[in-house]
Design a protein around this motif. Sequence first.
Motif, PDB file in Angstrom:
ATOM      1  N   ARG A  20      -5.811  -0.559  -0.015  1.00  0.00           N
ATOM      2  CA  ARG A  20      -4.891  -0.490  -1.104  1.00  0.00           C
ATOM      3  C   ARG A  20      -5.511  -0.597  -2.393  1.00  0.00           C
ATOM      4  N   ALA A  21      -6.695  -1.091  -2.633  1.00  0.00           N
ATOM      5  CA  ALA A  21      -7.347  -0.943  -3.935  1.00  0.00           C
ATOM      6  C   ALA A  21      -7.730   0.435  -4.376  1.00  0.00           C
ATOM      7  N   ALA A  22      -8.190   0.963  -3.282  1.00  0.00           N
ATOM      8  CA  ALA A  22      -8.633   2.627  -3.490  1.00  0.00           C
ATOM      9  C   ALA A  22      -7.350   3.157  -3.858  1.00  0.00           C
ATOM     10  N   ALA A  23      -6.109   2.965  -3.449  1.00  0.00           N
ATOM     11  CA  ALA A  23      -4.911   3.896  -3.852  1.00  0.00           C
ATOM     12  C   ALA A  23      -4.515   3.515  -5.172  1.00  0.00           C
ATOM     13  N   ASP A  75     -20.490   7.277  -6.675  1.00  0.00           N
ATOM     14  CA  ASP A  75     -19.780   6.139  -6.805  1.00  0.00           C
ATOM     15  C   ASP A  75     -18.160   6.031  -6.991  1.00  0.00           C
ATOM     16  N   TYR A  76     -17.640   7.050  -6.701  1.00  0.00           N
ATOM     17  CA  TYR A  76     -16.308   7.294  -6.523  1.00  0.00           C
ATOM     18  C   TYR A  76     -15.810   7.929  -5.293  1.00  0.00           C
ATOM     19  N   PHE A  77     -14.430   7.717  -4.939  1.00  0.00           N
ATOM     20  CA  PHE A  77     -14.196   8.265  -3.804  1.00  0.00           C
ATOM     21  C   PHE A  77     -13.889   9.768  -3.959  1.00  0.00           C
ATOM     22  N   SER A  78     -13.803  10.656  -3.250  1.00  0.00           N
ATOM     23  CA  SER A  78     -13.194  12.147  -3.170  1.00  0.00           C
ATOM     24  C   SER A  78     -12.498  12.604  -1.940  1.00  0.00           C
ATOM     25  N   CYS A  79     -11.388  12.942  -2.194  1.00  0.00           N
ATOM     26  CA  CYS A  79     -10.591  13.714  -1.220  1.00  0.00           C
ATOM     27  C   CYS A  79      -9.372  14.169  -1.531  1.00  0.00           C
ATOM     28  N   ASP A  80      -8.722  14.937  -0.914  1.00  0.00           N
ATOM     29  CA  ASP A  80      -7.149  15.460  -1.402  1.00  0.00           C
ATOM     30  C   ASP A  80      -6.486  14.253  -0.747  1.00  0.00           C
ATOM     31  N   TYR A  81      -6.353  13.388  -1.730  1.00  0.00           N
ATOM     32  CA  TYR A  81      -5.632  12.154  -1.276  1.00  0.00           C
ATOM     33  C   TYR A  81      -4.080  12.432  -0.871  1.00  0.00           C
ATOM     34  N   ARG A  90       0.870  -1.252  -0.124  1.00  0.00           N
ATOM     35  CA  ARG A  90      -0.003  -0.018   0.084  1.00  0.00           C
ATOM     36  C   ARG A  90       0.843   1.209   0.137  1.00  0.00           C
ATOM     37  N   ALA A  91       1.987   1.306   0.700  1.00  0.00           N
ATOM     38  CA  ALA A  91       2.772   2.326   0.736  1.00  0.00           C
ATOM     39  C   ALA A  91       3.341   2.513  -0.597  1.00  0.00           C
ATOM     40  N   ALA A  92       3.790   1.454  -1.310  1.00  0.00           N
ATOM     41  CA  ALA A  92       4.469   1.726  -2.516  1.00  0.00           C
ATOM     42  C   ALA A  92       3.352   2.494  -3.386  1.00  0.00           C
ATOM     43  N   ALA A  93       1.971   1.932  -3.338  1.00  0.00           N
ATOM     44  CA  ALA A  93       1.053   2.173  -4.235  1.00  0.00           C
ATOM     45  C   ALA A  93       0.763   3.865  -3.819  1.00  0.00           C
ATOM     46  N   GLN A  94       0.802   4.277  -2.622  1.00  0.00           N
ATOM     47  CA  GLN A  94       0.635   5.793  -2.377  1.00  0.00           C
ATOM     48  C   GLN A  94       1.843   6.481  -2.972  1.00  0.00           C
ATOM     49  N   TYR A 153     -15.668  -3.029  -8.803  1.00  0.00           N
ATOM     50  CA  TYR A 153     -14.873  -3.062 -10.143  1.00  0.00           C
ATOM     51  C   TYR A 153     -13.180  -3.386  -9.672  1.00  0.00           C
ATOM     52  N   TYR A 154     -12.838  -2.643  -8.490  1.00  0.00           N
ATOM     53  CA  TYR A 154     -11.364  -2.809  -8.056  1.00  0.00           C
ATOM     54  C   TYR A 154     -11.139  -3.973  -7.086  1.00  0.00           C
ATOM     55  N   PHE A 155     -12.208  -4.312  -6.282  1.00  0.00           N
ATOM     56  CA  PHE A 155     -11.967  -5.239  -5.421  1.00  0.00           C
ATOM     57  C   PHE A 155     -13.118  -5.977  -4.723  1.00  0.00           C
ATOM     58  N   GLU A 156     -13.100  -7.304  -4.927  1.00  0.00           N
ATOM     59  CA  GLU A 156     -14.282  -8.128  -4.680  1.00  0.00           C
ATOM     60  C   GLU A 156     -14.032  -8.847  -3.330  1.00  0.00           C
ATOM     61  N   ALA A 157     -15.211  -8.505  -2.513  1.00  0.00           N
ATOM     62  CA  ALA A 157     -15.067  -9.135  -1.289  1.00  0.00           C
ATOM     63  C   ALA A 157     -16.355  -9.334  -1.024  1.00  0.00           C
ATOM     64  N   PRO A 158     -16.833 -10.559  -0.062  1.00  0.00           N
ATOM     65  CA  PRO A 158     -18.071 -11.141   0.378  1.00  0.00           C
ATOM     66  C   PRO A 158     -18.772  -9.856   0.992  1.00  0.00           C
TER      67      PRO A 158
END
Lengths: 195, 195
Positions: free
Chosen positions: B131-134, B81-87, A131-135, B17-22
Amino acid sequence: MTMQRPDELFLKRVFDYYFEAPLSVWATITPHLEHRTYKKNKVIKEAGQTEHNIDIIIKGSIGVFFWTDNHPRCIDLFYEDYFSCDYMSYIEAKPSELFVQVLETTDVFSISRTKIQELSEESLMGNKIIRAAAQSLFLHKQRQQIEMLTLTAEERYKKMLKEQPDRIHRTASKHIASYLGITPESLSRIRNKVS
Amino acid sequence: MTMQRPDELFLKRVFDYYFEAPLSVWATITPHLEHRTYKKNKVIKEAGQTEHNIDIIIKGSIGVFFWTDNHPRCIDLFYEDYFSCDYMSYIEAKPSELFVQVLETTDVFSISRTKIQELSEESLMGNKIIRAAAQSLFLHKQRQQIEMLTLTAEERYKKMLKEQPDRIHRTASKHIASYLGITPESLSRIRNKVS
DNA sequence: AGCAAAACATATCATAGGTCAAGTTTTCTG
DNA sequence: CAGAAAACTTGACCTATGATATGTTTTGCT
């Protein structure tokens, strides 16, 4: 550097800026790194292929490019102590239009997607490192974007010249030009004017 | 949408779309999301401040900007349906030059850094989601970069018009122009020419 | 509804950087 | 080490987009 085996101090040094972890963590990763030497100009990942590895550069430099018309365009230049890969293709695990070329004879520690998945499946720490690498790669991209919008070509060149003079001199002008988003002709004019 | 409480299906849809989880995974996260409504034009994060939240947009739109000379420049437009922030600021947990402004009255589910850290500290799954979000945000940035280098302003506008006509019409021209990397005047000429 | 302010359109002019073409210099390779 | 190829430079010209200025339309507020 004649190192053939990675040691945990190397990894720690590379990551320390982004993510601090005890030496023991790096020691569990190092056995999975593979030392490789790439010859200058070698294309290590062609456009249309899928990226399966992340390299950490020990010594040398690598560029990420794509083709427009008849010219390659450089979107990233990576040097020692940083990751190198077509991260777009790596993330999606599918082919991308990007290709990756070695710019100087380059030593890397390479780690495969499979190994990364194993490490991140089994440990929280492994996951955090990825994750750190991705960021870090995101930050790099966004800084590039802001520079591109804020500075003129000349200002971008001067900034690079000031902050990374060694890199400018080690790297072919045509690649620097492309990375700065201009033609070699324009860079030539700028250099002429600046110095 | 009158939803006040998030439900796990919403989260699943956003991330699928990015990450599938139950579903059970999303259900553990939803209690930590906070429903918020922002009024149009509200600046939810000023330049010089630190970003402490990630918002997931339910309905509406948000832009990320910085100031050059006398003009704001838009580097991101985010919709439902998307993230928003000053990442950038979020990752580094320090102030950035960026500010975040709401473009339409907007509903979000907001999650704080503290909560995210808790979730990602206690579960591997939580960590993977972050991590998927990043990675998604990285991809978005790199695609922006490639478009910027590959297409002319007119082509970029046409592409957006074709792929996201609703967004173009919902969003003020000056923001679209800025996002496309041109002045409102240039966009005005292009629109005139295209239609 | 009615006024002020903001957003958008249109026109003219300026310029950074691109394109093309012809050198010159450097780098490979046999 | 010579010849070829690639990289870099220089010059003339062109074009997309920026800057400025002014007019028009839309929006927001009381």
